[in-house]
Scaffold this active site. Structure first.
Site, short mmCIF file in Angstrom:
data_model
loop_
_atom_site.label_atom_id
_atom_site.label_comp_id
_atom_site.label_asym_id
_atom_site.label_seq_id
_atom_site.Cartn_x
_atom_site.Cartn_y
_atom_site.Cartn_z
N ASN A 208 0.85 -1.19 0.00
CA ASN A 208 0.00 0.00 0.00
C ASN A 208 0.89 1.24 0.00
OD1 ASN A 208 0.55 0.71 2.93
ND2 ASN A 208 -0.35 -1.34 3.15
N ASP A 277 -4.59 -6.52 4.27
CA ASP A 277 -5.70 -7.37 4.70
C ASP A 277 -5.61 -8.77 4.09
OD1 ASP A 277 -6.92 -5.36 6.24
OD2 ASP A 277 -7.87 -4.50 4.46
N ASP A 304 -6.02 -10.25 11.68
CA ASP A 304 -6.37 -8.88 12.05
C ASP A 304 -5.70 -8.57 13.38
OD1 ASP A 304 -7.60 -6.52 12.96
OD2 ASP A 304 -9.42 -6.94 11.83
N ILE A 305 -4.56 -7.92 13.31
CA ILE A 305 -3.75 -7.69 14.51
C ILE A 305 -4.50 -6.83 15.52
CG2 ILE A 305 -1.56 -6.78 15.38
CD1 ILE A 305 -0.40 -7.19 12.57
N LEU A 306 -5.15 -5.78 15.07
CA LEU A 306 -5.83 -4.87 15.98
C LEU A 306 -6.99 -5.56 16.70
CD1 LEU A 306 -5.59 -1.96 16.93
CD2 LEU A 306 -7.14 -1.28 15.10
N PHE A 322 -5.50 3.15 14.09
CA PHE A 322 -5.59 4.14 13.02
C PHE A 322 -6.51 3.61 11.93
CE2 PHE A 322 -2.20 6.27 15.02
CZ PHE A 322 -2.04 7.52 14.42
N LYS A 336 -15.58 0.76 13.95
CA LYS A 336 -14.31 0.09 14.22
C LYS A 336 -13.88 0.22 15.67
CE LYS A 336 -11.26 0.00 10.97
NZ LYS A 336 -10.20 0.32 9.97
N LYS A 340 -13.50 -3.35 17.68
CA LYS A 340 -12.14 -3.81 17.98
C LYS A 340 -11.72 -3.49 19.41
CE LYS A 340 -10.79 -4.01 13.18
NZ LYS A 340 -9.67 -4.04 12.21
#
Length: 402
Positions: A208, A277, A304-306, A322, A336, A340
């Site tokens: 990205n 992702d 999904d680390i967060l 973020f 979100k 999360k």
């Protein structure tokens, strides 16, 4: 941080003096009152009028010239100083200061000050490596002075080596560290930064546009405020801030492992990295050759680390995420932050001018559980980093966002 601070800027006789003009301008723009002291040799490289115009203050050159508010300039200047910076610091001024010699206005002032002194050496590489210069630097460190080491690069004499004075932006950042709060002292902080890469073959990858600038700014600000910082970074072109523990990773799964291995010992985690992702199901062993007009890639979800951190988070831990959005910023951010289990989400619309990937500035909204949203104006990323740490400090104290 620097508003109203009195900074003595000592300029000695080196070619790097031209950089000091930029530093004087930057300090003045940051609100500091800059008193420039030039040696006689410095005047051979750059004129006093340049610094007077940039700082709006008279430039001091002679030991017997009238000082600001009194007849003894080195005492009056020293009494007012919050910080002294010598840039460039030549081998001559280092030797004088190391041995207590005082034969001009700058050297006498340096003996009279009772504030931090920052020296920014700049000289030929062979001079810098000379045993006498290194002994003087060691002595100055023992005396409690701060040395901002020169960097490697091409020198004015045409050789390549260590001796280039640090860039004005780096010196300014170092100076700001003397005036920041220590409200993160004793805290263990983990920050992720950069954009992960998912290999397609030995030469290609999916990634990205993240530059890592925001994560690195957060790391710098946290160090300035006294935290012990671990920076888990995907590949970037940035130099890691001094004082951080750098953990270099490439893929999302590597970042996942690095973060999870260290999460339990952290007081605060800030996930500023742009994590892929999806990854290719298969990474080709050899470079994929051109064939048909189309190529279909099969992708699979990355961890999904967060979300995983939100599930594991202990009551004492603060978790900041973020979100880079292109539409429905507030709705997506509110969803979100609840989904999360975050304490704070920093959301930005990357389509806005000044807020996109790679920019030195950002425009964000701070989104909290329960729906409170605090918009912030356009600001540089280091300033934003400090605003985020201000919010973290409030969260740790139990204060609710206003």
């Amino acid at each position: 941080m620097l508003a109203g601070r009195s900074v003595i800027l000592g300029v000695t006789g080196g070619i790097a003096a031209y950089k000091t003009a930029e530093l004087a301008s930057a300090l003045t723009r940051a609100g500091a009152v800059v008193h420039v002291i030039m040696t006689r040799a410095a005047g051979e490289f750059i004129r006093p009028l340049t610094f007077a115009a940039l700082t709006g203050q008279p430039v001091h050159t002679g030991i017997f010239d009238p000082g600001p508010g009194g007849p003894i300039p080195h005492i009056e200047l020293a009494r007012r100083a919050d910080l002294v910076v010598v840039a460039p610091a030549t081998a001559n001024i280092l030797a004088k200061l190391a041995h207590g010699l005082a034969d001009d206005l700058l050297s006498t002032t340096l003996l009279a000050v009772n504030c931090p002194v920052v020296l920014c050496p700049a000289m030929n590489a062979q001079m810098y490596s000379h045993p006498a210069v290194q002994a003087n630097l060691a002595r100055l460190r023992e005396m409690g002075l701060h040395i901002l080491e020169p960097e490697d690069g091409r020198l004015a004499c045409g050789v390549q080596g260590r001796g280039r004075m640090r860039e004005p932006a780096e010196i300014l950042e170092y100076i700001q560290g003397f005036f920041t709060r220590d409200d993160l002292a004793g805290l263990q902080v983990l920050i992720t930064a950069g954009g992960t890469r998912e290999p397609l073959d030995p030469v290609r990858y999916l990634s990205n546009r993240s530059s890592g600038k925001m994560g690195y700014a957060l790391a710098r600000a946290a160090v300035q405020r006294g935290a012990r910082v671990t920076l888990v970074s995907a590949p970037t072109s940035l130099l890691p801030p001094a004082g951080v523990e750098l953990v270099s990773v490439e893929t999302a799964r590597e970042m996942y492992r690095a973060v999870m291995e260290r999460f339990a010992e952290q007081d605060v985690v800030v996930k500023a990295a742009a994590v892929a992702d999806y990854r290719p199901v298969v990474c080709a062993e050899q470079k994929i050759k051109k064939g048909t007009d189309s190529l279909i890639l099969e992708l699979v979800r990355n961890p999904d680390i967060l979300s995983e951190l939100g599930l594991r988070k202990a009551p004492r831990q603060i978790l900041v995420g973020f979100a880079a959005e292109t539409e429905d910023l507030e709705a997506n951010a509110l969803q979100k932050v609840e989904k999360k289990n975050l304490d704070l989400l920093v959301a930005n619309d990357v389509t806005q001018p000044g807020a996109g990937f790679g920019s030195d500035t950002n425009i964000v909204k701070m989104v909290y559980p329960g729906g409170h949203i605090q918009p912030l104006p356009l600001m540089d990323k280091l300033s934003l980093a400090h605003r985020i740490w201000d919010a973290v400090v409030e969260l740790r104290s139990g204060k609710s966002p206003a």
